[in-house]
Design an enzyme around this catalytic site. Structure first.
Site, mmCIF file in Angstrom:
data_model
loop_
_atom_site.group_PDB
_atom_site.id
_atom_site.type_symbol
_atom_site.label_atom_id
_atom_site.label_comp_id
_atom_site.label_asym_id
_atom_site.label_seq_id
_atom_site.Cartn_x
_atom_site.Cartn_y
_atom_site.Cartn_z
ATOM 1 N N TYR A 22 0.816 -1.225 0.000
ATOM 2 C CA TYR A 22 0.000 0.000 0.000
ATOM 3 C C TYR A 22 0.847 1.273 0.000
ATOM 4 O O TYR A 22 1.792 1.396 0.771
ATOM 5 C CB TYR A 22 -0.890 0.043 1.236
ATOM 6 C CG TYR A 22 -1.967 -1.010 1.286
ATOM 7 C CD1 TYR A 22 -2.862 -1.178 0.237
ATOM 8 C CD2 TYR A 22 -2.086 -1.828 2.400
ATOM 9 C CE1 TYR A 22 -3.860 -2.141 0.305
ATOM 10 C CE2 TYR A 22 -3.084 -2.794 2.470
ATOM 11 C CZ TYR A 22 -3.966 -2.942 1.421
ATOM 12 O OH TYR A 22 -4.952 -3.899 1.488
ATOM 13 N N CYS A 71 0.703 -4.901 6.256
ATOM 14 C CA CYS A 71 -0.741 -4.966 6.023
ATOM 15 C C CYS A 71 -1.389 -5.757 7.162
ATOM 16 O O CYS A 71 -0.716 -6.266 8.044
ATOM 17 C CB CYS A 71 -1.026 -5.644 4.689
ATOM 18 S SG CYS A 71 -0.093 -4.934 3.322
#
Ligand code: PLP
Length: 380
Positions: free
Chosen positions: A261, A308
Site C-alpha cells: 500500500y 498490512c
C-alpha cells in the site's frame, strides 16, 4: 502444514526462572499478566512454577480467577482492581488482592464478609511512580484502616508493596529514593502494628541488578520470558517466543516496482519479492513498515513497504527463496536471526510490547518443551 505460528519454549521459561532464583534469596512471583506477555498465561505459569517460582502475579481479578480455574493453587496476586468488581469472587478463590485506597480496602472487607472468609491483602504505597497506591500523606490512614480490619478478622495483611520507576537503568538515583520511601512506609506500618510477611518492590530489572530491592519477594515479568529489561545485557536468559511464517509465494519484479500500500518501498533493481503471511492482526506492528527485521533466505532482511493486516512483503534480492521457506520475524537469535529486542529497537518500543502483541488468536501458538506440562494420564 502450518502457515504462520508462534512457538513458545516452556523449557526456556523454566530456565529463566531458575536464573532469576539463582540471583536472589527472596521468593519469586512470576508475573503472567497480559496472557503471559503473549506467551499463554496458564502454560507459562506452570513452566515458571517448574522453575521454582512460588507465587504468580497478574494485573486483573479476571486473570487471577482464570489461574484458579486452571487448578493452580499457589499464591496468586492481582493488583489492578477497580471499584464495583466482584471482589468477593477473588476472596473466595483465595487470591491475594492489592489495596491502595481506603475505599478499596472497605470493598475488600465487605467482600470478605459476603463470603465468610478472610481477605488476603497487600497494601500498596506509591513511592514515586505516581500510578496506583497511597501517597506518603495517605499511607497512615490506609494502614490504620487495615490494622483495624485485620484486628476484626476481615482481612490479613500479607504484603506491603510498591513498584519502581527506573529499574531498567541500574544505579538510577530514583531507585534509591524509592527504596528510602519504601523503608519509611514499612516503618510507619510497623509503628501502627502492621508487619506483613511479604515486602516486595522488584520487577525483572531490579531482580537482576539490585539485590537491595529484593526484600521477601521479587516480581519479575519480562525476564521470565527470556527478554532482558536492561539494554545491552542478556543475563543468560533465553527468549521463549519465536514468531514465524512460511512464504506464501515469491515473484520476480523489475527495478522501479512499488511494493504494498502506498508504494512506500520501490525496488532498486530486478529482484525477488516474498510474501510472508503475518500482519498487524497477528501482532506485527505497522510501525515496522520498511524497518522491521525478518530472517529469510541467506540472512536478515527488512520488511519492504507497509505492513498490512494479514501480510508483509520482503525483498530477498537474488536469494533462491521459494514458497514454503520459513521467514522468522523474531526468536532466540541463536542463528543470527532477529530477537524481539531487535524488533523493539528497530521501531522504537520495548521488547515487552513486541511479544505481548503476538498473543493474538489467529496465529496458532505451539508449545515446545515439557516444563510444567501436566503428565498425560495413561489408562490401560
Ligand atoms: C508488570 C509488572 C511487573 C513485572 O514487570 P517486568 O518489568 O516485566 O519484570 C511487576 N510488578 C508490577 C506491579 C507490574 O505491573
Amino acid at each position: 502444514m502450518w502457515q504462520a505460528e508462534v512457538r513458545v519454549d516452556l523449557d526456556a521459561i523454566r530456565h529463566n526462572v531458575e536464573v532469576l532464583r539463582a540471583g536472589t534469596t527472596a521468593e519469586v512471583m512470576a508475573v503472567v499478566k497480559g496472557d503471559g506477555y503473549g506467551h499463554g498465561m496458564v502454560p507459562s505459569a506452570r513452566a515458571a512454577l517448574a522453575g521454582g517460582a512460588t507465587w504468580l502475579g497478574v494485573a486483573t481479578l479476571a486473570e487471577g480467577l482464570v489461574l484458579r480455574k486452571a487448578g493452580l493453587e499457589v499464591p496468586v496476586m492481582a493488583w489492578l482492581l477497580s471499584p464495583g468488581l466482584p471482589l468477593h469472587q477473588g476472596v473466595e478463590a483465595g487470591l491475594d488482592l492489592s489495596a491502595g485506597t481506603v475505599e478499596l480496602l472497605d470493598d475488600l472487607v465487605r467482600a470478605a464478609g459476603r463470603v465468610g472468609r478472610t481477605a488476603r491483602v497487600h497494601l500498596k504505597i506509591d513511592t514515586g511512580l505516581a500510578r496506583g497506591g497511597a501517597t506518603a500523606a495517605g499511607w497512615p490512614v490506609l494502614v490504620e484502616a487495615a490494622a483495624k480490619a485485620q484486628a476484626d478478622g476481615h482481612i490479613e495483611v500479607i504484603g506491603v508493596w510498591s513498584h519502581l520507576v527506573h529499574a531498567d537503568v541500574p544505579g538510577h538515583e530514583t531507585t534509591d529514593r524509592q527504596l528510602a520511601a519504601f523503608d519509611e512506609a514499612l516503618a510507619v506500618a510497623e509503628r501502627l502494628g502492621v508487619t506483613p510477611p511479604y515486602r516486595h518492590l522488584a520487577n525483572s530489572a531490579a531482580t537482576l541488578t539490585r539485590p537491595d530491592t529484593h526484600y521477601d519477594l521479587v516480581r519479575p515479568g519480562v525476564a521470565v520470558y527470556g527478554l532482558s529489561p536492561v539494554p545491552g545485557e542478556t543475563f543468560g536468559l533465553r527468549p521463549a517466543m519465536t514468531a514465524r511464517a512460511r512464504v506464501a509465494l515469491t515473484k520476480r519484479v523489475p527495478a522501479g516496482q512499488g511494493v504494498s500500500y502506498g508504494h512506500t518501498y520501490v525496488t532498486e533493481r530486478e529482484t525477488t519479492l516474498a510474501l510472508v503471511p503475518l500482519g498487524y492482526a497477528d501482532g506485527v506492528p505497522r510501525h515496522g513498515s520498511n524497518i522491521g527485521p525478518v530472517q529469510l533466505g541467506g540472512g536478515r532482511r527488512t520488511i519492504a513497504g507497509r505492513v498490512c493486516m494479514d501480510q508483509i512483503m520482503v525483498d530477498v534480492g537474488d536469494d533462491p527463496v521459494v514458497a514454503g521457506d520459513i521467514a522468522t520475524l523474531f526468536g532466540p537469535g541463536d542463528d543470527g536471526g532477529p530477537t524481539a529486542t531487535d524488533w523493539a529497537d528497530a521501531i522504537g518500543t520495548i521488547n515487552y510490547e513486541i511479544v505481548t502483541r503476538f498473543g493474538s488468536t489467529r496465529v496458532p501458538r505451539v508449545y515446545d518443551g515439557t516444563a510444567g506440562v501436566p503428565p498425560v494420564e495413561v489408562t490401560r
